[in-house]
Write a protein that holds these residues in place. Structure first.
Motif, PDB file in Angstrom:
ATOM      1  N   THR A  56       0.787  -1.363  -0.134  1.00 48.41           N
ATOM      2  CA  THR A  56      -0.033   0.017   0.227  1.00 48.41           C
ATOM      3  C   THR A  56       0.930   0.987   0.098  1.00 48.41           C
ATOM      4  OG1 THR A  56      -0.281   0.219   2.123  1.00 48.41           O
ATOM      5  CG2 THR A  56      -1.405  -0.754   1.065  1.00 48.41           C
ATOM      6  N   THR A  57       2.147   1.223  -0.359  1.00 46.48           N
ATOM      7  CA  THR A  57       3.252   2.087  -0.167  1.00 46.48           C
ATOM      8  C   THR A  57       2.851   3.362  -1.512  1.00 46.48           C
ATOM      9  OG1 THR A  57       4.731   1.289  -0.558  1.00 46.48           O
ATOM     10  CG2 THR A  57       4.586   1.331   1.305  1.00 46.48           C
ATOM     11  N   ASP A  58       3.224   3.820  -1.747  1.00 52.38           N
ATOM     12  CA  ASP A  58       2.991   5.659  -2.494  1.00 52.38           C
ATOM     13  C   ASP A  58       4.504   4.147  -3.202  1.00 52.38           C
ATOM     14  OD1 ASP A  58       1.146   6.759  -2.371  1.00 52.38           O
ATOM     15  OD2 ASP A  58       2.585   8.090  -2.089  1.00 52.38           O
ATOM     16  N   ILE A  59       5.182   4.000  -2.474  1.00 54.38           N
ATOM     17  CA  ILE A  59       5.880   3.447  -3.351  1.00 54.38           C
ATOM     18  C   ILE A  59       6.084   1.872  -4.522  1.00 54.38           C
ATOM     19  CG2 ILE A  59       8.569   2.064  -3.634  1.00 54.38           C
ATOM     20  CD1 ILE A  59       9.553   3.975  -0.849  1.00 54.38           C
ATOM     21  N   VAL A  60       5.382   0.915  -3.643  1.00 53.98           N
ATOM     22  CA  VAL A  60       5.302   0.551  -4.639  1.00 53.98           C
ATOM     23  C   VAL A  60       4.352  -0.074  -5.527  1.00 53.98           C
ATOM     24  CG1 VAL A  60       4.374  -2.220  -4.001  1.00 53.98           C
ATOM     25  CG2 VAL A  60       6.216  -1.572  -3.022  1.00 53.98           C
ATOM     26  N   LYS A 194      -8.373   8.760   0.654  1.00 54.49           N
ATOM     27  CA  LYS A 194      -9.402   8.396   0.681  1.00 54.49           C
ATOM     28  C   LYS A 194      -8.938   6.249   0.882  1.00 54.49           C
ATOM     29  CE  LYS A 194     -13.173  10.812  -1.486  1.00 54.49           C
ATOM     30  NZ  LYS A 194     -12.652  12.443  -1.790  1.00 54.49           N
ATOM     31  N   GLU A 195      -8.104   5.915  -0.149  1.00 60.35           N
ATOM     32  CA  GLU A 195      -7.681   4.869  -0.580  1.00 60.35           C
ATOM     33  C   GLU A 195      -6.758   4.293   0.870  1.00 60.35           C
ATOM     34  OE1 GLU A 195      -6.140   3.815  -4.122  1.00 60.35           O
ATOM     35  OE2 GLU A 195      -5.782   1.728  -3.875  1.00 60.35           O
ATOM     36  N   ARG A 196      -5.903   5.831   1.187  1.00 59.19           N
ATOM     37  CA  ARG A 196      -5.191   5.118   2.675  1.00 59.19           C
ATOM     38  C   ARG A 196      -6.022   4.545   4.136  1.00 59.19           C
ATOM     39  NH1 ARG A 196      -2.034  10.284   0.124  1.00 59.19           N
ATOM     40  NH2 ARG A 196      -0.758   9.055  -1.112  1.00 59.19           N
ATOM     41  N   TYR A 197      -6.715   5.452   3.713  1.00 61.07           N
ATOM     42  CA  TYR A 197      -8.697   5.810   5.131  1.00 61.07           C
ATOM     43  C   TYR A 197      -8.267   3.834   4.788  1.00 61.07           C
ATOM     44  CZ  TYR A 197     -11.443   5.469   8.146  1.00 61.07           C
ATOM     45  OH  TYR A 197     -12.877   5.356   9.249  1.00 61.07           O
ATOM     46  N   GLN A 198      -8.532   3.278   3.937  1.00 63.31           N
ATOM     47  CA  GLN A 198      -8.800   2.245   4.079  1.00 63.31           C
ATOM     48  C   GLN A 198      -7.691   0.658   4.614  1.00 63.31           C
ATOM     49  OE1 GLN A 198     -11.998   0.810   3.515  1.00 63.31           O
ATOM     50  NE2 GLN A 198     -13.245   2.752   3.192  1.00 63.31           N
ATOM     51  N   LYS A 199      -6.336   1.519   3.660  1.00 61.05           N
ATOM     52  CA  LYS A 199      -5.830   0.053   3.663  1.00 61.05           C
ATOM     53  C   LYS A 199      -4.735  -0.015   4.098  1.00 61.05           C
ATOM     54  CE  LYS A 199      -5.517  -1.098  -1.709  1.00 61.05           C
ATOM     55  NZ  LYS A 199      -5.688  -0.553  -2.535  1.00 61.05           N
ATOM     56  N   ASN A 200      -4.246   1.616   5.286  1.00 58.95           N
ATOM     57  CA  ASN A 200      -3.069   1.937   5.995  1.00 58.95           C
ATOM     58  C   ASN A 200      -3.415   3.255   6.404  1.00 58.95           C
ATOM     59  OD1 ASN A 200      -0.433   2.280   7.295  1.00 58.95           O
ATOM     60  ND2 ASN A 200       0.253   1.214   5.585  1.00 58.95           N
ATOM     61  N   PRO A 201      -4.564   3.318   7.224  1.00 56.23           N
ATOM     62  CA  PRO A 201      -4.476   4.320   7.815  1.00 56.23           C
ATOM     63  C   PRO A 201      -3.409   6.070   7.912  1.00 56.23           C
ATOM     64  CG  PRO A 201      -5.655   3.581   9.062  1.00 56.23           C
ATOM     65  CD  PRO A 201      -5.522   2.295   8.325  1.00 56.23           C
ATOM     66  N   ARG A 203      -0.297   6.500   7.272  1.00 58.31           N
ATOM     67  CA  ARG A 203      -0.219   6.876   5.952  1.00 58.31           C
ATOM     68  C   ARG A 203      -0.970   8.041   5.963  1.00 58.31           C
ATOM     69  NH1 ARG A 203       1.569   3.231   2.846  1.00 58.31           N
ATOM     70  NH2 ARG A 203       2.935   2.502   4.869  1.00 58.31           N
ATOM     71  N   VAL A 204      -1.883   8.682   5.469  1.00 56.56           N
ATOM     72  CA  VAL A 204      -2.595   9.774   5.799  1.00 56.56           C
ATOM     73  C   VAL A 204      -2.549  10.798   6.726  1.00 56.56           C
ATOM     74  CG1 VAL A 204      -4.495  10.911   5.731  1.00 56.56           C
ATOM     75  CG2 VAL A 204      -4.812   8.643   5.577  1.00 56.56           C
ATOM     76  N   LEU A 205      -1.475  11.314   7.086  1.00 55.18           N
ATOM     77  CA  LEU A 205      -0.285  11.638   7.922  1.00 55.18           C
ATOM     78  C   LEU A 205       1.306  12.534   7.451  1.00 55.18           C
ATOM     79  CD1 LEU A 205      -0.114  10.768  11.361  1.00 55.18           C
ATOM     80  CD2 LEU A 205      -2.206  11.965  10.807  1.00 55.18           C
ATOM     81  N   ASP A 206       1.105  11.657   6.500  1.00 57.78           N
ATOM     82  CA  ASP A 206       2.150  11.914   5.264  1.00 57.78           C
ATOM     83  C   ASP A 206       2.035  12.239   3.891  1.00 57.78           C
ATOM     84  OD1 ASP A 206       4.901  11.300   4.845  1.00 57.78           O
ATOM     85  OD2 ASP A 206       4.863   9.472   4.389  1.00 57.78           O
ATOM     86  N   CYS A 207       0.285  12.254   3.880  1.00 58.68           N
ATOM     87  CA  CYS A 207       0.191  12.987   2.536  1.00 58.68           C
ATOM     88  C   CYS A 207       0.761  13.654   1.912  1.00 58.68           C
ATOM     89  CB  CYS A 207      -1.509  12.723   2.677  1.00 58.68           C
ATOM     90  SG  CYS A 207      -1.944  12.917   0.882  1.00 58.68           S
ATOM     91  N   LYS A 208       1.070  14.270   1.028  1.00 50.57           N
ATOM     92  CA  LYS A 208       1.782  15.437   0.418  1.00 50.57           C
ATOM     93  C   LYS A 208       0.458  16.769   0.388  1.00 50.57           C
ATOM     94  CE  LYS A 208       6.146  14.281  -1.037  1.00 50.57           C
ATOM     95  NZ  LYS A 208       5.971  12.476  -0.668  1.00 50.57           N
ATOM     96  N   VAL A 209      -0.603  16.130  -0.109  1.00 49.03           N
ATOM     97  CA  VAL A 209      -1.868  16.880  -0.114  1.00 49.03           C
ATOM     98  C   VAL A 209      -2.030  17.408   0.598  1.00 49.03           C
ATOM     99  CG1 VAL A 209      -4.266  17.378  -2.058  1.00 49.03           C
ATOM    100  CG2 VAL A 209      -1.883  15.705  -2.064  1.00 49.03           C
ATOM    101  N   ARG A 256       6.004   7.455   8.872  1.00 53.22           N
ATOM    102  CA  ARG A 256       7.170   7.223   7.851  1.00 53.22           C
ATOM    103  C   ARG A 256       6.731   7.015   6.770  1.00 53.22           C
ATOM    104  NH1 ARG A 256      10.085   8.814   5.530  1.00 53.22           N
ATOM    105  NH2 ARG A 256      11.480   7.537   4.953  1.00 53.22           N
ATOM    106  N   GLY A 257       6.408   6.410   4.967  1.00 54.75           N
ATOM    107  CA  GLY A 257       6.142   6.088   4.367  1.00 54.75           C
ATOM    108  C   GLY A 257       5.758   4.464   3.528  1.00 54.75           C
TER     109      GLY A 257
END
Ligand code: ATP
Ligand code: MG
Length: 442
Positions: A56-60, A194-201, A203-209, A256-257
């Protein structure tokens, strides 16, 4: 004309010397910390990153370069260094009596990103991993080593942000609280969140937007949910950092991401005005769960990775001119064939004795050779001539003072040694060799 792929760059000329200089500082400093170099493949089985970095990371999910090789295997160009190091640690059984393992790497990483200043598709990282210790001194050592490397390079405008995600119990409690808090706000978040919330909330804190939105500013933070042990542990890390005089700020919203972090996480920013939005020059943290996740023995680890491309941007932004030496010590000139072959011979002798020596390869006139010597910033020049050579002599000229001396060829190495030594004006009576510790060359 074939051009380089988007998001990559050629590093050459003076810039290449700067890169070498940075890599030397990194290797030298980490050598003193007794970390040893590890080189792992640039590509690995895709599974390693899917499991090790997290689906679920942006990287992968968005950034990997995946390909199927001719044997039908799923491969991925490494997007980061830690997963490969841990794979190697497990595969080579570096555990047991060999702990702790203190390893560092330097090399290219690949992420399919939108290229911009400080963000490339092929970029370079150096990183360190301390495998096998759960002691907070390890956390403090890794953070301070990272900080000290940047300082050694001359960077001043550093901001170290740290936070703790706590152990798995604390993380679980926090996870629950965050999900509850975010629930009524989901529609106000960006699509990715919205997707992060489902899969790995987390990570929302790490959102650049959404990072600077009111919703996230008011969100609960991991620090609020640390249990007693995690809190004490974090306080210990801070205490050690104070002792090591690493200035840091606790940033409760830093996460961290990557999936594998727990307890300490940190980022180092360069706050120079011209950095642009890519101002994080390195990041890391504790990843006690990763070795086990990749089928190794339960092993606590702490690590860090720095973006060298961004360090280069930071050096520019802070207007730091690295003390790279691209001058030539001696330029040898000649006219006839006999002198040419002697030039070739003498070049080899002097290079093997440790001097940077150059000569003419283009059959240039003497006048043009003098020009070339100036272009190369030669400190000394010699015009070889057959008569002098018969007498076993050369006339050597100091290109700065224009003074000339006739010396025996047998004394040339000694002469250069003596005279080039004085180049350093650090006042520390240093010899400016590889291990120079003088102030100017630190
Ligand atoms: P960012 O939030 O900027 O995308 P990240 O969290 O993805 O960074 P990490 O995976 O922590 O980055 O990598 C460690 C360091 O590597 C970063 O702090 C940065 O200095 C550097 N880095 C990451 N991605 C890139 C890139 N595409 N180009 C250049 N440097 C990068
Ligand atoms: Mg990124």
């Amino acid at each position: 004309m074939i051009t380089k792929p988007k998001g990559t760059k050629d590093i050459h000329g003076k810039d290449a010397r700067k890169w070498q200089y940075i890599e030397e500082i990194v290797s030298n400093v980490l050598d003193k910390y007794n970390y040893t170099l590890i080189r792992t493949p640039l590509f690995e089985a895709s599974d390693l990153f899917h499991r090790g970095v997290g689906e679920t990371t942006d990287i992968v999910s968005k950034e990997t370069y995946d390909f199927i090789d001719r044997g039908n295997r799923n491969m991925t160009l490494r997007p980061e260094g830690t997963a490969g190091v841990v794979r190697s640690f497990i595969e080579n059984k570096m555990y047991g009596d060999n702990l702790p393992q203190k390893l560092f790497y330097i090399g290219p990483m690949y992420r399919y990103e939108r290229p911009q200043k400080g963000r490339y598709r092929e970029f370079y990282q150096f990183g360190m991993e301390l495998l096998g210790s759960d002691d907070p001194i390890g956390d403090a050592e890794v953070i301070s080593a990272a900080y000290n490397i940047y300082k050694m390079l001359g960077l001043e405008k550093l901001k170290v942000n740290i936070n703790s995600l706590g152990d798995s119990e604390s993380r679980k409690d926090y996870h629950k609280a965050l999900v509850e808090y975010l629930k009524p706000h989901i529609n106000e978040l960006c699509d990715d969140c919205k997707e992060r919330y489902q899969k790995n909330p987390l990570r929302v804190l790490d959102c650049k937007v959404d990072r600077d939105s009111d919703i996230l500013k008011k969100a609960p933070t991991p620090l609020d949910y640390l249990n007693k042990e995690s809190k004490e542990r974090f306080e210990k890390v801070c205490e050690y950092l104070d002792m090591l005089k690493v200035p840091y700020e606790v940033n409760p919203r830093l996460v961290r991401g990557l999936d594998y972090y727990n307890h300490t996480v940190f980022e180092i920013d360069d706050t120079a005005k011209d950095m642009g939005s890519q101002n994080t020059i390195g990041a890391g943290g504790r990843y006690n769960g990763l070795v086990k996740l990749l089928d190794g023995p339960d092993t606590p680890c702490m690590g860090f990775a720095a973006g060298i491309d961004r360090v280069m941007v930071a050096l520019d932004a802070e207007e730091i001119d690295l003390d790279v030496n691209d001058d030539v010590d001696l330029f040898l000139m000649y006219v006839n064939d006999e002198e040419k072959s002697y030039a070739l011979y003498l070049c080899q002798e002097l290079r093997l004795a440790g001097f940077r020596v150059d000569t003419d390869y283009l059959g240039r006139s003497l006048k043009a050779q003098f020009k070339q010597a100036d272009r190369l910033k030669a400190k000394y020049t010699i015009v070889l001539n057959s008569k002098d050579l018969d007498n076993n002599e050369v006339k050597i000229k100091n290109n700065k003072t224009k003074e000339e001396e006739i010396i025996s060829i047998d004394a040339l190495i000694y002469y250069l040694d003596e005279n080039l030594e004085d180049e350093c004006d650090c006042g520390d009576d240093c010899h400016c060799g590889d291990d120079c510790h003088c102030h100017d060359h630190k």
